[in-house]
Design a protein around this motif. Structure first.
Motif, mmCIF file in Angstrom:
data_model
loop_
_atom_site.group_PDB
_atom_site.id
_atom_site.type_symbol
_atom_site.label_atom_id
_atom_site.label_comp_id
_atom_site.label_asym_id
_atom_site.label_seq_id
_atom_site.Cartn_x
_atom_site.Cartn_y
_atom_site.Cartn_z
ATOM 1 N N ASP A 49 18.498 -4.230 12.052
ATOM 2 C CA ASP A 49 18.361 -4.253 10.594
ATOM 3 C C ASP A 49 18.107 -5.659 10.059
ATOM 4 O OD1 ASP A 49 21.024 -1.858 10.462
ATOM 5 O OD2 ASP A 49 18.876 -1.464 10.197
ATOM 6 N N ILE A 51 11.571 1.145 3.638
ATOM 7 C CA ILE A 51 12.951 1.475 3.961
ATOM 8 C C ILE A 51 13.449 2.636 3.126
ATOM 9 C CG2 ILE A 51 15.332 0.640 3.841
ATOM 10 C CD1 ILE A 51 13.734 -0.329 6.199
ATOM 11 N N TYR A 71 14.597 -8.544 3.117
ATOM 12 C CA TYR A 71 14.495 -7.303 2.352
ATOM 13 C C TYR A 71 13.866 -7.579 0.994
ATOM 14 C CZ TYR A 71 17.218 -4.717 5.760
ATOM 15 O OH TYR A 71 17.638 -4.096 6.912
#
Length: 115
Positions: free
Chosen positions: A90, A48, A94
């Motif tokens: 999205d 990312i 993460y």
């Protein structure tokens, strides 16, 4: 033992914002670049963004460029990922890691984008 811990994820509506944090310990934090990745269900982990050890050089994947911004506070051993204009695409877990010599992956932080 070197480790990185992610936090700040959550549920947000499309167009909303979140700020993720990545806190390092067990290593000289200001000597390493920090890299952000994400992994959506059924997909491979993807790059990312990255920020160099002093926070001067930042790179972003095309998919997040213009919407995500990184910063770092080496005194707090923390890198931040400000995510604006979030889209359903999205949604993912993460992760952050260091470069070079990456550590074992942490738990990550879940980002859900849904109305």
């Amino acid at each position: 033992q070197a480790q990185l811990v992610e936090s700040g994820g959550g549920l947000v509506q499309p167009g909303g914002s979140l700020r993720l944090s990545c806190v390092g310990s067990g290593f000289i934090f200001n000597a390493y670049d920090i890299i952000w990745y994400r992994q959506a269900p059924g997909k491979e982990r993807e790059f990312i963004a990255s920020i160099d050890s002093v926070g001067k050089r930042r790179t972003y994947a095309d998919s997040v460029k213009g919407r995500f911004t990184q910063s770092r506070d080496n005194a707090k051993k923390t890198v931040y990922l400000q995510m604006n204009g979030l889209k359903p695409d999205d949604a993912a877990v993460y992760y952050c890691n260091k470069r070079p010599a990456p550590v074992s992956w942490g738990q990550g932080t879940q980002v859900t984008v849904s109305s």
